[in-house]
Design an enzyme around this catalytic site. Structure first.
Site, PDB file in Angstrom:
ATOM      1  N   SER A 185     -27.282  -7.581  22.313  1.00  0.00           N
ATOM      2  CA  SER A 185     -28.347  -6.900  23.057  1.00  0.00           C
ATOM      3  C   SER A 185     -27.843  -5.685  23.835  1.00  0.00           C
ATOM      4  O   SER A 185     -28.648  -4.939  24.395  1.00  0.00           O
ATOM      5  CB  SER A 185     -29.092  -7.868  23.972  1.00  0.00           C
ATOM      6  OG  SER A 185     -28.356  -8.139  25.138  1.00  0.00           O
ATOM      7  N   THR A 222     -28.273 -12.035  26.367  1.00  0.00           N
ATOM      8  CA  THR A 222     -28.578 -12.119  27.805  1.00  0.00           C
ATOM      9  C   THR A 222     -28.344 -10.801  28.541  1.00  0.00           C
ATOM     10  O   THR A 222     -28.931 -10.581  29.599  1.00  0.00           O
ATOM     11  CB  THR A 222     -27.736 -13.213  28.497  1.00  0.00           C
ATOM     12  OG1 THR A 222     -26.357 -12.884  28.363  1.00  0.00           O
ATOM     13  CG2 THR A 222     -28.008 -14.576  27.908  1.00  0.00           C
ATOM     14  N   ASP A 223     -27.499  -9.934  27.975  1.00  0.00           N
ATOM     15  CA  ASP A 223     -27.090  -8.754  28.753  1.00  0.00           C
ATOM     16  C   ASP A 223     -28.264  -7.847  29.114  1.00  0.00           C
ATOM     17  O   ASP A 223     -28.300  -7.281  30.207  1.00  0.00           O
ATOM     18  CB  ASP A 223     -26.027  -7.950  27.987  1.00  0.00           C
ATOM     19  CG  ASP A 223     -24.701  -8.698  27.928  1.00  0.00           C
ATOM     20  OD1 ASP A 223     -24.528  -9.651  28.716  1.00  0.00           O
ATOM     21  OD2 ASP A 223     -23.856  -8.343  27.093  1.00  0.00           O
ATOM     22  N   THR A 231     -25.675 -13.707  22.025  1.00  0.00           N
ATOM     23  CA  THR A 231     -24.639 -14.752  21.991  1.00  0.00           C
ATOM     24  C   THR A 231     -25.168 -16.045  21.393  1.00  0.00           C
ATOM     25  O   THR A 231     -24.456 -16.740  20.665  1.00  0.00           O
ATOM     26  CB  THR A 231     -24.131 -15.022  23.424  1.00  0.00           C
ATOM     27  OG1 THR A 231     -23.475 -13.854  23.881  1.00  0.00           O
ATOM     28  CG2 THR A 231     -23.178 -16.191  23.478  1.00  0.00           C
TER      29      THR A 231
END
Ligand code: ASP
Length: 333
Positions: A54, A85-86, A12
């Site tokens: 990700s 971030t995932d 992101t």
């Protein structure tokens, strides 16, 4: 001035709108243009090794990131890896096993909002990461997010939308960063002159979350494809042995075939302790199961992939598993 290498992988932080939704488009150089003040305390080069959401991270890509760090290790004082971030907690844990005892910091970061928005956490997170990578006490693999510095094996994404998306699980934060000031809580004294780099993973690891009513037959189908099965059980840990669905016979069969069975808990905080209840103690003792204790699932998954990339000897797997790396397992019953 310290010399830092930014290794961009997408996420992101680097995303922009497309007809289908947010997708990574912003280059590593452009990311740096949003944190010009960082050039006051370090010189920064940037490379782009991936540009993915990700969600698409793969064990092979962890090796790509490791190679980028290894190839550039001698030329830089620290590394910042920008990442979605995932799955960032998985990557942080994987890098903790693939690059051990690094005297130079390897800092992962990302953001819940793209860096080119007016309201975003991306610029702060990237700036803080560069700042942390320049600290004299910063070593090894960690994750910097929303002012928190978390050991690479202890991070978990706990919020899907808010800026405070990550928590350090079952272990204190290494440091905190507020308004450009770093307070180091935990000093790493185990660094060596040069890190141990590893270049092999065996990703044949399955994670099975128990639910009431789940059939033990599932284990044999999983074992057809995977060498290690992590059973995410309840509370401090137990294996269902009720006559309706008894897992013990199936576990016995798999262990005697040389499959690695590891027990962990679905409960996020405080970890497992299988000795407490008969449903856990009997299974662990009878079949010699490995227990995750206070490890995060992210660390558990990637540690098994790393260990099985080095050996397939069950005894060596066990002893490597219980060896603490980057603070990953502190409680062992
Ligand atoms: N889906 C994005 C990713 O993990 C989410 C993010 O970066 O925050 O790449």
């Amino acid at each position: 001035m310290k010399k830092i290498l930014l290794i961009a992988t997408g996420g992101t932080i680097a995303s922009q709108h497309s007809a289908d939704g947010l997708t990574p488009k912003i280059s590593s150089e452009e990311l740096l243009s949003y944190v010009p003040k960082a050039r006051e305390f370090c010189t920064i080069d940037a490379i782009q090794v991936l540009n993915i959401d990700s969600t698409n991270i793969q064990p092979e890509y962890w090796l790509t990131i490791v190679k980028a760090i290894k190839d550039n290790y001698a030329d830089y004082d620290g590394f910042v890896v920008s990442h979605g971030t995932d799955t960032m907690a998985y990557t942080a844990a994987a890098l903790s096993y693939l690059i051990q005892n690094s005297p130079k910091p390897i800092v992962l970061t990302g953001a819940q909002k793209p860096i080119d928005l007016d309201v975003t956490d991306a610029r702060t997170n990237l700036y803080d990461s560069l700042l942390y990578a320049c600290q004299p006490n910063a070593h090894g693999v960690c994750l910097v997010f929303d002012g928190d510095v978390i050991a690479g094996t202890r991070a978990r994404k706990v919020r899907s939308k808010s800026f405070n998306a990550f928590e350090s699980i079952n272990f204190p934060s290494l440091a905190t960063i507020h308004d450009g000031r770093v307070i180091q809580y935990i000093q790493n004294n185990t660094v060596s002159a040069y890190p141990a780099f590893y270049e092999t993973l065996h990703p044949s690891v399955f994670l099975l979350k128990l639910i009431p009513g789940i059939s033990p037959d599932v284990l044999s189908s999983i074992a057809e494809q995977y060498d290690a099965i992590i059973i995410e059980s309840y509370g401090v840990g137990g294996i269902p042995s009720d006559s309706h669905r008894d897992f013990l016979a199936e576990i016995d069969r798999l262990v005697s075939k040389g499959k690695i069975i590891v027990m962990t808990t679905q409960v996020m905080h405080e970890g497992s302790d299988m000795k407490v209840y008969a449903v856990g103690n009997v299974a662990k003792e009878r079949y010699g199961l490995i227990e995750a204790f206070d490890m995060t699932t992210e660390a558990l998954v990637t540690k098994l992939m790393w260990i099985m990339g080095q050996t397939n000897n069950p005894q060596t797997i066990k002893s490597m598993f219980y060896t603490t790396i980057n603070y990953d397992i502190m409680f062992q019953g």
